[in-house]
Design an enzyme around this catalytic site. Structure first.
Site, PDB file in Angstrom:
ATOM      1  N   GLU A  89      10.543  -1.355  -4.062  1.00 38.76           N
ATOM      2  CA  GLU A  89      10.003  -1.844  -2.789  1.00 38.76           C
ATOM      3  C   GLU A  89      11.049  -1.774  -1.683  1.00 38.76           C
ATOM      4  O   GLU A  89      10.755  -1.355  -0.561  1.00 38.76           O
ATOM      5  CB  GLU A  89       9.495  -3.282  -2.937  1.00 38.76           C
ATOM      6  CG  GLU A  89       8.246  -3.412  -3.767  1.00 38.76           C
ATOM      7  CD  GLU A  89       7.032  -2.744  -3.146  1.00 38.76           C
ATOM      8  OE1 GLU A  89       6.911  -2.679  -1.898  1.00 38.76           O
ATOM      9  OE2 GLU A  89       6.178  -2.268  -3.919  1.00 38.76           O
ATOM     10  N   ASN A 104      10.812   0.700   1.544  1.00 33.20           N
ATOM     11  CA  ASN A 104      10.863   0.181   2.918  1.00 33.20           C
ATOM     12  C   ASN A 104      11.859   0.977   3.756  1.00 33.20           C
ATOM     13  O   ASN A 104      11.582   1.315   4.907  1.00 33.20           O
ATOM     14  CB  ASN A 104      11.246  -1.295   2.934  1.00 33.20           C
ATOM     15  CG  ASN A 104      10.061  -2.208   2.727  1.00 33.20           C
ATOM     16  OD1 ASN A 104       8.922  -1.781   2.680  1.00 33.20           O
ATOM     17  ND2 ASN A 104      10.338  -3.492   2.580  1.00 33.20           N
ATOM     18  N   ARG A 141      -0.274   1.273   3.677  1.00 32.77           N
ATOM     19  CA  ARG A 141       0.743   0.270   3.353  1.00 32.77           C
ATOM     20  C   ARG A 141       0.091  -1.101   3.274  1.00 32.77           C
ATOM     21  O   ARG A 141      -0.737  -1.460   4.112  1.00 32.77           O
ATOM     22  CB  ARG A 141       1.847   0.252   4.408  1.00 32.77           C
ATOM     23  CG  ARG A 141       2.544   1.554   4.553  1.00 32.77           C
ATOM     24  CD  ARG A 141       3.576   1.733   3.464  1.00 32.77           C
ATOM     25  NE  ARG A 141       3.836   3.151   3.287  1.00 32.77           N
ATOM     26  CZ  ARG A 141       4.147   3.718   2.146  1.00 32.77           C
ATOM     27  NH1 ARG A 141       4.264   2.996   1.075  1.00 32.77           N
ATOM     28  NH2 ARG A 141       4.352   4.999   2.064  1.00 32.77           N
TER      29      ARG A 141
END
Length: 145
Positions: A50, A54, A110
């Site tokens: 994650e 990002n 997203r």
């Protein structure tokens, strides 16, 4: 009592989507020797994934010339601290960005759950960011008892 670093690593790689899985493999290799359970290993891999995603998706917004830095340290007390950093666009409002379902990328699929996922799998997540300078995510996981 001061804890002692037992191992550490630092890796810098291109901010391209193929390297998200590479980061998962690298962090797996680093923490597996510490005797983690399969569940804990999966938690750490997900959190790192994650954070790296990002950086790739948001910090550089598709620019392939960006770099992501992944570093990790293990300590004699069973703690692992993992840092994912970039020199991308930064986060103007960290608190807002940490809100579940918040995303600046509304055109893609997203979910806006990146930070929430990191926080659910790690014991502590610290985020620091400066607009136009980059973001640093520091995740702490206490292994075992």
């Amino acid at each position: 009592m001061k804890r002692t670093v037992t191992n550490e690593m630092k890796l810098r790689f291109s901010a391209i989507s193929e390297n998200e899985s590479f980061a998962r493999v690298v962090i797996s290799g680093f923490v597996m020797r510490l005797g983690v359970t399969p569940g804990t290993l999966a938690d750490i891999k997900t959190a790192v994934s994650e954070a790296v995603t990002n950086s790739i998706v948001h910090a550089y917004k598709g620019h392939k010339d960006g770099k992501v830095e992944l570093s990790a340290k293990s300590y004699d007390d069973g703690t692992v601290i993992i840092t994912v950093a970039d020199k991308g666009c930064g986060i103007p409002d960290i608190e807002l960005a940490r809100e579940p379902f918040y995303t600046t990328d509304r055109e893609s699929e997203r979910s806006g759950m990146g930070f929430a996922i990191m926080e659910s799998f790690m014991n502590r997540v610290r985020v620091s960011s400066v607009p136009d300078k980059g973001t640093r995510v520091v995740m702490t996981k206490k292994l075992g008892g």
